[in-house]
Each structure stands twice: as structure tokens, then as C-alpha cells.
Design an enzyme around this catalytic site. Structure first.
Site, PDB file in Angstrom:
ATOM      1  N   PHE A  89     -15.626 -12.831  -1.279  1.00 16.11           N
ATOM      2  CA  PHE A  89     -15.050 -12.945   0.067  1.00 16.11           C
ATOM      3  C   PHE A  89     -15.723 -11.918   0.957  1.00 16.11           C
ATOM      4  O   PHE A  89     -15.583 -10.717   0.743  1.00 16.11           O
ATOM      5  CB  PHE A  89     -13.534 -12.732   0.097  1.00 16.11           C
ATOM      6  N   ASP A 105     -20.128  -4.431  -0.428  1.00 12.71           N
ATOM      7  CA  ASP A 105     -19.098  -4.709   0.567  1.00 12.71           C
ATOM      8  C   ASP A 105     -17.845  -3.968   0.137  1.00 12.71           C
ATOM      9  O   ASP A 105     -17.106  -4.431  -0.735  1.00 12.71           O
ATOM     10  CB  ASP A 105     -18.859  -6.222   0.665  1.00 12.71           C
ATOM     11  N   LYS A 161     -11.761  -2.476   7.960  1.00  9.82           N
ATOM     12  CA  LYS A 161     -10.342  -2.334   7.647  1.00  9.82           C
ATOM     13  C   LYS A 161      -9.805  -0.910   7.878  1.00  9.82           C
ATOM     14  O   LYS A 161      -9.591  -0.542   9.019  1.00  9.82           O
ATOM     15  CB  LYS A 161     -10.080  -2.841   6.229  1.00  9.82           C
TER      16      LYS A 161
HETATM   17  C1  LIG Z   1     -11.502  -8.421   4.908  1.00  7.71           C
HETATM   18  C2  LIG Z   1     -12.846  -8.455   4.294  1.00  7.71           C
HETATM   19  C3  LIG Z   1     -13.982  -8.843   5.036  1.00  7.71           C
HETATM   20  C4  LIG Z   1     -13.901  -9.373   6.449  1.00  7.71           C
HETATM   21  O1  LIG Z   1     -13.349  -8.490   7.359  1.00  7.71           O
HETATM   22  P1  LIG Z   1     -12.774  -9.043   8.763  1.00  7.71           P
HETATM   23  O2  LIG Z   1     -12.456  -7.794   9.530  1.00  7.71           O
HETATM   24  O3  LIG Z   1     -11.576  -9.860   8.451  1.00  7.71           O
HETATM   25  O4  LIG Z   1     -13.863  -9.840   9.388  1.00  7.71           O
HETATM   26  C5  LIG Z   1     -15.212  -8.776   4.412  1.00  7.71           C
HETATM   27  N1  LIG Z   1     -15.322  -8.369   3.138  1.00  7.71           N
HETATM   28  C6  LIG Z   1     -14.264  -7.994   2.396  1.00  7.71           C
HETATM   29  C7  LIG Z   1     -14.455  -7.549   0.995  1.00  7.71           C
HETATM   30  C8  LIG Z   1     -12.978  -8.047   2.945  1.00  7.71           C
HETATM   31  O5  LIG Z   1     -11.921  -7.716   2.200  1.00  7.71           O
END
Ligand SMILES: *Cc1c(COP(=O)(O)O)cnc(C)c1O
Length: 400
Positions: free
Chosen positions: A140, A225, A254
Site C-alpha cells: 500500500f 516507505d 502521517k
Molecule cells: C498512508 C500511507 C500512504 C499514503 O499516504 P496518504 O497521505 O494517504 O497519501 C503511503 N504509504 C503507506 C505505507 C501508508 O501507510
């Protein structure tokens, strides 16, 4: 207006791209949130780990208000004082060399894709338009067309094509598959240290170390990520530290703002970032003084309040106590720090039903996929709060 009125209004006027629990929240403090009828709940999701510092943290709140009265947005056409200090403090904390600030997580992912592709053409010598990036199954990384194009989740992709080419998918945690997938045109390997949305999937021990060595051997950029795993969630500042490695590029988002404001960043340890020249990438709001000021305080709170260490200690306690419940409906409980997944047996009737029961008991949790409940409370949680949660979780599991 009461709960049902808000729900009806939202359902009537909003796009239905979410399936929220039917609770309408109106205020929060630390690990607690209250609904419009003044019922209190423990937040066990933390806005997908964006409020690691706890809801409405007073120090971050103070910075937000103060900075909002001074200067909020200049665009990058001009410089601002907060941006330079944000760079300095974030680089120092994460031992990075360069930062590129954006707003959402998906934007950070898009940024990194652009940067490694360009690095591939200009530095690695990959033929024009042939760059390949390797990603993992069940990843994700966000919701843009390019990103959902390399998702393996059908509801993320279905009917949104055509997609951006140039991505290869390997099984998560499989370093042999990684090495096999690499070609002379591979520029990057992007992976989550622990897959959050997939249901707190932890790769085999040593996977990140092996991936790092393979990437180095083949001159491939390792991109972690850490938008969800970073900033203390797993009991370390960055989840890469569990394996003692440093990624070439790291994505944060986040909790970078403690949940006050969208702030994301690409951290670079290699000189990949230097391939981006003026005019080639940007964002009107990226690096704005309000975001930078808020983020500086959000980072300071994580460190000064010992939230990273607290996540490690409380996470271990929560995980071991959950395992002691030995509930027959539960297939597996796994986690690292305060990123915990409870996977139910398919016969147990689905994770959503447990989320509803937990909500009635005062805990807000969200199912991920059909059979997994994620527990990820703010990192300010204390032992007595965990005991409070455990008592309720035990009751819900016993009531079946
Ligand atoms: C939440 C998330 C994203 C995307 O972030 P947004 O601010 O919602 O665009 C990308 N990678 C990971 C691992 C995430 O948990």
C-alpha cells in the site's frame, strides 16, 4: 444534531469511498476521542498512525496557532525560515543528507518515483523510458493512478486503468525473487518495512538486510516507505533500525505533523535527489512555513517525551498480554511496537463484526481486509490504558 443526523447528511452528500464505523467524533485528547453524544472511546487506529503524538497535543497545537498568526504560505517562489530549520532538524534526527517536502504520503511516493527514474537515466545510464521499479505484492503506497497501477488489491485498481508502466511486482519478503527481478534497467526497489494496510505483515528476519545488499550489488536504489512504520510506531524512530540498515531513500508522512496538517517528505541518503533541477518538481503547499513549524514541534515531541521508547515497551506488553488471551477465534497475533494485528479465523465471522463490538465497548479499531483488526493507539498510551483496553478486548472475545 445527533449521531444519526450527521450520518444521514454525510451519506447523502458525500462520495461513498469509505465505509466508516458509525461513530461521529467531535473532540480528542491524547489517546481518547469523544463523539457528539459525549461518549468516550480509546482511539486504537490513530488515524492510520498520523496521530502518534496523541490527539491535540498541546505543544503542537501551540505551534500551529502561533505560526498561523505569523506566516502560513509563501510558496517555494520565495524562501521561508521554517523550511530551513525543518530541513536541519529532520536531517539531523534521521541522519539524512537531503529532504524534499510534500504534503500527502502519495505525493511523497510520486516524488520518489520521479527522482529514481531520473537518477536511472542520468546516473545509471538506463535507456530513455525503460526504467523499472520493483515493488511488493500486497503493497500500500497510496491512491494516485500511478500508485494504484502497481497495487495487487483489486478494489484499488479495478476500473481505474490505463496505468503507468514500469513496475514489477515480487512477493513481499522474498529476497531471491528480488534479485531475479532485477535487470540492467532496474532503478529502484520500493517496500514497506512492515506492510500496514495489508494487515501488519512482518517480513522474514533479515529481509531488509538482504534487500539492501542486493540493491547495492546491482546499483538499485532502496526506497523504504515508512509513512506508516516510521516516527516511532514500531518502537524505533524508523523501522529500518530493527535490521540495522539505512535505506537510500525514505518516505515519511502521517505522524510527521502529529495529525495537525498534511506533511510528507522524501529523505535522501544517496545523491539521488540532486538529479532534480529547478522547475522539474514542486508543490504549492509543500514546505510551507505552517507545515514546517508544526512538523518541527511534532518531531521534538516524539523525541523529548520518549514516545519511541514508550512504543517499544508498551507494544511488547500489549502484544504479550493479547497472546495470553488465547482466544479460539484468533488465528494469529503479530506486531512490532505499537503496530499490532489480530488475525481472526475466517469462521469467526469477519473482523468488521469485532470492530463493532469493540466500539460498543469503548475502543475504536478498524478492520483491514476481511479478517484482520489492527491495533495502533497513539504512542502516548500508558500501561493502565492498555490494561483498560485488554479487559474490554477479552470481554468481547469471550462473549462469542
Ligand atoms: C498512508 C500511507 C500512504 C499514503 O499516504 P496518504 O497521505 O494517504 O497519501 C503511503 N504509504 C503507506 C505505507 C501508508 O501507510
Amino acid at each position: 444534531m445527533q449521531t444519526q443526523d450527521f450520518i444521514e447528511l454525510e451519506n447523502r452528500l458525500g462520495a461513498h469511498n469509505y465505509k466508516p464505523l458509525d461513530v461521529v467524533l467531535t473532540r480528542g485528547q491524547g489517546i481518547w476521542v469523544w463523539d457528539v453524544e459525549d461518549r468516550r472511546y480509546m482511539d486504537c487506529l490513530s488515524a492510520y498512525s498520523a496521530v502518534n503524538q496523541g490527539h491535540c497535543h498541546p505543544a503542537i497545537q501551540k505551534t500551529l496557532v502561533e505560526q498561523a498568526t505569523k506566516l502560513t504560505l509563501t510558496s517555494r517562489a520565495f524562501r521561508n525560515d521554517q523550511l530551513a530549520l525543518f530541513y536541519q532538524e529532520l536531517c539531523e534526527l534521521t541522519r539524512s543528507h537531503k529532504i524534499l517536502p510534500m504534503n500527502s504520503g502519495a505525493e511523497a511516493v510520486e516524488t520518489v518515483i520521479k527522482a529514481v527514474r531520473k537518477w536511472g537515466y542520468q546516473v545509471k545510464g538506463v535507456p530513455q523510458d525503460c526504467a523499472e521499479i520493483i515493488v511488493c505484492a500486497n503493497n500500500f503506497h497510496g491512491r494516485t493512478i500511478t500508485i494504484v497501477g502497481f497495487s495487487t488489491d483489486s478494489s484499488s485498481r479495478q476500473d481505474f486503468g490505463p496505468f503507468t508502466p514500469g513496475f514489477k511486482i515480487i512477493p513481499f519478503g522474498d529476497s531471491e525473487a528480488l534479485e531475479k527481478a532485477i535487470t540492467p534497467n532496474t532503478v529502484g526497489f520500493m517496500v514497506e518495512p512492515i506492510q500496514g494496510e495489508a494487515g501488519v505483515i512482518i517480513p522474514p528476519d533479515g529481509f531488509l538486510q538482504r534487500a539492501k545488499a542486493i540493491c547495492e550489488k546491482h546499483n538499485v536504489v532502496l526506497i523504504l516507505d515508512e509513512i506508516q512504520t516510521g516516527l516511532g510506531r514500531t518502537g524505533k524512530l524508523l523501522a529500518e533500525e530493527h535490521e540495522g540498515i539505512e535505506a537510500d531513500l525514505t518516505l515519511l508522512g502521517k505522524a510527521l505533523s502529529g495529525g495537525f496538517y498534511p506533511v510528507s517528505a522524501v529523505l535522501s541518503n544517496k545523491e539521488v535527489m540532486d538529479v532534480l533541477r529547478p522547475g522539474e518538481h514542486g508543490s504549492t503547499f509543500g514546505g510551507n512555513p505552517l507545515a514546517c513549524a508544526v512538523s518541527r514541534t511534532a518531531l521534538r515531541v516524539l523525541v523529548e517525551e520518549g514516545l519511541i521508547e514508550n512504543a517499544a515497551v508498551m507494544g511488547d506488553y500489549f502484544l504479550s498480554e493479547l497472546k495470553k488471551l488465547k482466544a479460539p477465534q484468533v488465528k494469529e497475533i503479530r506486531g512490532r511496537g505499537l503496530m499490532i494485528g489480530i488475525e481472526f479465523h475466517p469462521e469467526a465471522g469477519g473482523a468488521r463484526a469485532y470492530c463493532l463490538k469493540l466500539m460498543a465497548a469503548g475502543l475504536l479499531c478498524k478492520e483491514t481486509h476481511d479478517h484482520i483488526v489492527r491495533l495502533a493507539p497513539p504512542l502516548v498510551i500508558r500501561k493502565e490504558d492498555i490494561d483498560w483496553a485488554l479487559e474490554r478486548i477479552a470481554k468481547v472475545l469471550k462473549a462469542d
